[in-house]
Write a protein that holds these residues in place. Structure first.
Motif, PDB file in Angstrom:
ATOM      1  N   SER A 145       7.636 -22.369 -10.958  1.00  0.00           N
ATOM      2  CA  SER A 145       8.858 -22.464 -10.157  1.00  0.00           C
ATOM      3  C   SER A 145       9.916 -23.289 -10.883  1.00  0.00           C
ATOM      4  O   SER A 145       9.656 -23.899 -11.918  1.00  0.00           O
ATOM      5  CB  SER A 145       8.539 -23.119  -8.802  1.00  0.00           C
ATOM      6  N   THR A 146      11.094 -23.341 -10.290  1.00  0.00           N
ATOM      7  CA  THR A 146      12.157 -24.168 -10.875  1.00  0.00           C
ATOM      8  C   THR A 146      11.851 -25.655 -10.707  1.00  0.00           C
ATOM      9  O   THR A 146      12.295 -26.470 -11.503  1.00  0.00           O
ATOM     10  CB  THR A 146      13.511 -23.858 -10.218  1.00  0.00           C
ATOM     11  N   PHE A 147      11.092 -26.007  -9.694  1.00  0.00           N
ATOM     12  CA  PHE A 147      10.672 -27.396  -9.480  1.00  0.00           C
ATOM     13  C   PHE A 147       9.680 -27.818 -10.566  1.00  0.00           C
ATOM     14  O   PHE A 147       9.754 -28.912 -11.096  1.00  0.00           O
ATOM     15  CB  PHE A 147      10.074 -27.526  -8.074  1.00  0.00           C
ATOM     16  N   ALA A 148       8.733 -26.957 -10.907  1.00  0.00           N
ATOM     17  CA  ALA A 148       7.776 -27.085 -12.007  1.00  0.00           C
ATOM     18  C   ALA A 148       7.020 -28.408 -12.052  1.00  0.00           C
ATOM     19  O   ALA A 148       7.022 -29.101 -13.061  1.00  0.00           O
ATOM     20  CB  ALA A 148       8.474 -26.826 -13.336  1.00  0.00           C
ATOM     21  N   PRO A 149       6.311 -28.767 -10.979  1.00  0.00           N
ATOM     22  CA  PRO A 149       5.490 -29.979 -11.058  1.00  0.00           C
ATOM     23  C   PRO A 149       4.269 -29.734 -11.950  1.00  0.00           C
ATOM     24  O   PRO A 149       3.824 -28.593 -12.110  1.00  0.00           O
ATOM     25  CB  PRO A 149       5.065 -30.213  -9.609  1.00  0.00           C
ATOM     26  N   PRO A 150       3.731 -30.788 -12.537  1.00  0.00           N
ATOM     27  CA  PRO A 150       2.579 -30.612 -13.422  1.00  0.00           C
ATOM     28  C   PRO A 150       1.327 -30.202 -12.640  1.00  0.00           C
ATOM     29  O   PRO A 150       1.059 -30.703 -11.551  1.00  0.00           O
ATOM     30  CB  PRO A 150       2.404 -31.994 -14.067  1.00  0.00           C
ATOM     31  N   LEU A 151       0.552 -29.307 -13.230  1.00  0.00           N
ATOM     32  CA  LEU A 151      -0.654 -28.808 -12.577  1.00  0.00           C
ATOM     33  C   LEU A 151      -1.821 -29.789 -12.625  1.00  0.00           C
ATOM     34  O   LEU A 151      -2.803 -29.607 -11.915  1.00  0.00           O
ATOM     35  CB  LEU A 151      -1.069 -27.470 -13.205  1.00  0.00           C
ATOM     36  N   TRP A 152      -1.719 -30.826 -13.457  1.00  0.00           N
ATOM     37  CA  TRP A 152      -2.819 -31.769 -13.498  1.00  0.00           C
ATOM     38  C   TRP A 152      -2.964 -32.512 -12.166  1.00  0.00           C
ATOM     39  O   TRP A 152      -4.046 -32.996 -11.845  1.00  0.00           O
ATOM     40  CB  TRP A 152      -2.683 -32.755 -14.655  1.00  0.00           C
ATOM     41  N   ILE A 153      -1.902 -32.576 -11.376  1.00  0.00           N
ATOM     42  CA  ILE A 153      -1.952 -33.291 -10.098  1.00  0.00           C
ATOM     43  C   ILE A 153      -2.932 -32.628  -9.129  1.00  0.00           C
ATOM     44  O   ILE A 153      -3.872 -33.282  -8.666  1.00  0.00           O
ATOM     45  CB  ILE A 153      -0.544 -33.441  -9.488  1.00  0.00           C
ATOM     46  N   PRO A 154      -2.777 -31.332  -8.810  1.00  0.00           N
ATOM     47  CA  PRO A 154      -3.760 -30.747  -7.892  1.00  0.00           C
ATOM     48  C   PRO A 154      -5.148 -30.636  -8.511  1.00  0.00           C
ATOM     49  O   PRO A 154      -6.161 -30.777  -7.814  1.00  0.00           O
ATOM     50  CB  PRO A 154      -3.185 -29.366  -7.554  1.00  0.00           C
ATOM     51  N   TYR A 155      -5.214 -30.407  -9.836  1.00  0.00           N
ATOM     52  CA  TYR A 155      -6.527 -30.324 -10.480  1.00  0.00           C
ATOM     53  C   TYR A 155      -7.255 -31.665 -10.427  1.00  0.00           C
ATOM     54  O   TYR A 155      -8.468 -31.710 -10.261  1.00  0.00           O
ATOM     55  CB  TYR A 155      -6.393 -29.844 -11.920  1.00  0.00           C
ATOM     56  N   ALA A 156      -6.515 -32.753 -10.570  1.00  0.00           N
ATOM     57  CA  ALA A 156      -7.141 -34.075 -10.484  1.00  0.00           C
ATOM     58  C   ALA A 156      -7.664 -34.336  -9.076  1.00  0.00           C
ATOM     59  O   ALA A 156      -8.768 -34.880  -8.902  1.00  0.00           O
ATOM     60  CB  ALA A 156      -6.137 -35.161 -10.885  1.00  0.00           C
ATOM     61  N   MET A 157      -6.892 -33.953  -8.066  1.00  0.00           N
ATOM     62  CA  MET A 157      -7.350 -34.147  -6.688  1.00  0.00           C
ATOM     63  C   MET A 157      -8.570 -33.284  -6.397  1.00  0.00           C
ATOM     64  O   MET A 157      -9.514 -33.728  -5.735  1.00  0.00           O
ATOM     65  CB  MET A 157      -6.219 -33.848  -5.701  1.00  0.00           C
ATOM     66  N   MET A 158      -8.560 -32.060  -6.905  1.00  0.00           N
ATOM     67  CA  MET A 158      -9.696 -31.167  -6.710  1.00  0.00           C
ATOM     68  C   MET A 158     -10.935 -31.723  -7.423  1.00  0.00           C
ATOM     69  O   MET A 158     -12.027 -31.769  -6.845  1.00  0.00           O
ATOM     70  CB  MET A 158      -9.358 -29.775  -7.243  1.00  0.00           C
ATOM     71  N   ALA A 159     -10.774 -32.154  -8.641  1.00  0.00           N
ATOM     72  CA  ALA A 159     -11.903 -32.674  -9.414  1.00  0.00           C
ATOM     73  C   ALA A 159     -12.462 -33.957  -8.798  1.00  0.00           C
ATOM     74  O   ALA A 159     -13.677 -34.108  -8.672  1.00  0.00           O
ATOM     75  CB  ALA A 159     -11.467 -32.926 -10.857  1.00  0.00           C
ATOM     76  N   ALA A 160     -11.591 -34.865  -8.399  1.00  0.00           N
ATOM     77  CA  ALA A 160     -12.057 -36.116  -7.796  1.00  0.00           C
ATOM     78  C   ALA A 160     -12.763 -35.851  -6.462  1.00  0.00           C
ATOM     79  O   ALA A 160     -13.824 -36.431  -6.183  1.00  0.00           O
ATOM     80  CB  ALA A 160     -10.880 -37.070  -7.593  1.00  0.00           C
ATOM     81  N   GLY A 161     -12.194 -34.973  -5.653  1.00  0.00           N
ATOM     82  CA  GLY A 161     -12.810 -34.651  -4.368  1.00  0.00           C
ATOM     83  C   GLY A 161     -14.170 -33.994  -4.530  1.00  0.00           C
ATOM     84  O   GLY A 161     -15.122 -34.318  -3.820  1.00  0.00           O
ATOM     85  N   MET A 162     -14.272 -33.057  -5.464  1.00  0.00           N
ATOM     86  CA  MET A 162     -15.554 -32.391  -5.688  1.00  0.00           C
ATOM     87  C   MET A 162     -16.575 -33.351  -6.289  1.00  0.00           C
ATOM     88  O   MET A 162     -17.771 -33.256  -5.995  1.00  0.00           O
ATOM     89  CB  MET A 162     -15.382 -31.167  -6.587  1.00  0.00           C
ATOM     90  N   THR A 163     -16.125 -34.281  -7.104  1.00  0.00           N
ATOM     91  CA  THR A 163     -17.041 -35.281  -7.651  1.00  0.00           C
ATOM     92  C   THR A 163     -17.580 -36.170  -6.537  1.00  0.00           C
ATOM     93  O   THR A 163     -18.784 -36.466  -6.498  1.00  0.00           O
ATOM     94  CB  THR A 163     -16.336 -36.119  -8.735  1.00  0.00           C
ATOM     95  N   LEU A 164     -16.716 -36.589  -5.626  1.00  0.00           N
ATOM     96  CA  LEU A 164     -17.188 -37.382  -4.480  1.00  0.00           C
ATOM     97  C   LEU A 164     -18.151 -36.587  -3.606  1.00  0.00           C
ATOM     98  O   LEU A 164     -19.159 -37.129  -3.136  1.00  0.00           O
ATOM     99  CB  LEU A 164     -16.002 -37.854  -3.640  1.00  0.00           C
ATOM    100  N   LEU A 165     -17.863 -35.313  -3.397  1.00  0.00           N
ATOM    101  CA  LEU A 165     -18.768 -34.473  -2.621  1.00  0.00           C
ATOM    102  C   LEU A 165     -20.120 -34.353  -3.319  1.00  0.00           C
ATOM    103  O   LEU A 165     -21.175 -34.447  -2.677  1.00  0.00           O
ATOM    104  CB  LEU A 165     -18.163 -33.082  -2.394  1.00  0.00           C
ATOM    105  N   THR A 166     -20.098 -34.176  -4.628  1.00  0.00           N
ATOM    106  CA  THR A 166     -21.338 -34.094  -5.400  1.00  0.00           C
ATOM    107  C   THR A 166     -22.137 -35.385  -5.270  1.00  0.00           C
ATOM    108  O   THR A 166     -23.353 -35.358  -5.066  1.00  0.00           O
ATOM    109  CB  THR A 166     -21.033 -33.787  -6.873  1.00  0.00           C
ATOM    110  N   LEU A 167     -21.460 -36.522  -5.366  1.00  0.00           N
ATOM    111  CA  LEU A 167     -22.145 -37.815  -5.206  1.00  0.00           C
ATOM    112  C   LEU A 167     -22.715 -37.972  -3.800  1.00  0.00           C
ATOM    113  O   LEU A 167     -23.826 -38.478  -3.624  1.00  0.00           O
ATOM    114  CB  LEU A 167     -21.186 -38.967  -5.517  1.00  0.00           C
ATOM    115  N   GLN A 168     -21.960 -37.528  -2.795  1.00  0.00           N
ATOM    116  CA  GLN A 168     -22.436 -37.625  -1.412  1.00  0.00           C
ATOM    117  C   GLN A 168     -23.701 -36.780  -1.217  1.00  0.00           C
ATOM    118  O   GLN A 168     -24.666 -37.236  -0.613  1.00  0.00           O
ATOM    119  CB  GLN A 168     -21.345 -37.168  -0.446  1.00  0.00           C
ATOM    120  N   ILE A 169     -23.686 -35.580  -1.749  1.00  0.00           N
ATOM    121  CA  ILE A 169     -24.862 -34.722  -1.628  1.00  0.00           C
ATOM    122  C   ILE A 169     -26.030 -35.316  -2.407  1.00  0.00           C
ATOM    123  O   ILE A 169     -27.177 -35.289  -1.944  1.00  0.00           O
ATOM    124  CB  ILE A 169     -24.551 -33.285  -2.096  1.00  0.00           C
TER     125      ILE A 169
END
Length: 184
Positions: A145-169
């Motif tokens: 998009s014209t706004f063009a935010p960096p994609l590392w932001i959602p990927y970091a949130m996804m990775a951190a959340g899945m890592t916490l879920l993995t640790l919880q399990i």
């Protein structure tokens, strides 16, 4: 959670009684609680951003080009950061058709296998999420998009959340193995 609406849901997640796992589970519970609060703020912020966008476009004829991605990024963060919290209560949707007909020992084996397979899947998902984050970070990837935010932001949130879920399990899996009282 397949047995219908919980009339008296637990107030807090059950912590394993095993000496080594108890402190880890307690720390994980505090992290999950903090992320839950941040997620609540993000949900309200998302609602405000989308409301602002609609009001701005409708009443002032001034469209915004950033609200969709900002909202999506916040919703990705909310979704993935709350997974471990929900798992700590075993609140994810599960089909319990076999639970009522299996003997207790066979059901315990079934639950262990489900936890083990969930752990393996989430560990793989976490690993792939971190590789996506790394690629987005190194390559400077942005949205189109014209706004063009960096994609590392959602990927970091996804990775951190899945890592916490993995640790919880993992904590729940180890509790099932070592602490029969926490295996419920």
């Amino acid at each position: 959670m397949s047995h219908g609406v919980e009339l008296n849901p637990p107030k807090e997640a059950a912590l394993p009684q095993t000496p080594g796992l108890g402190p880890v589970a307690a720390l994980l519970a505090k992290v999950n609680q903090g992320l839950l609060i941040l997620s609540m703020v993000a949900m309200v912020s998302t609602a405000l951003v989308l409301t602002y966008s609609v009001v701005s476009r409708y009443f002032f004829h001034a469209p915004t080009d950033w609200q969709d991605e900002a909202s999506i990024f916040m919703l990705v963060g909310v979704t993935f950061s709350c997974c471990a919290y929900v798992q700590s209560f075993r609140g994810h949707i599960g089909i319990e058709a076999l639970a009522a007909i299996l003997p207790p020992k066979a059901n315990a084996v079934r639950l262990f296998i489900v936890d083990l397979l969930s752990f393996i899947f989430c560990a793989f998902f976490s690993w792939k999420s971190w590789t996506l984050w790394h690629e987005a970070w190194v390559d400077g990837q942005t949205t189109t998009s014209t706004f063009a935010p960096p994609l590392w932001i959602p990927y970091a949130m996804m990775a951190a959340g899945m890592t916490l879920l993995t640790l919880q399990i993992l904590v729940q899996l180890l509790a099932r193995i070592t602490d029969k009282g926490a295996a419920k």
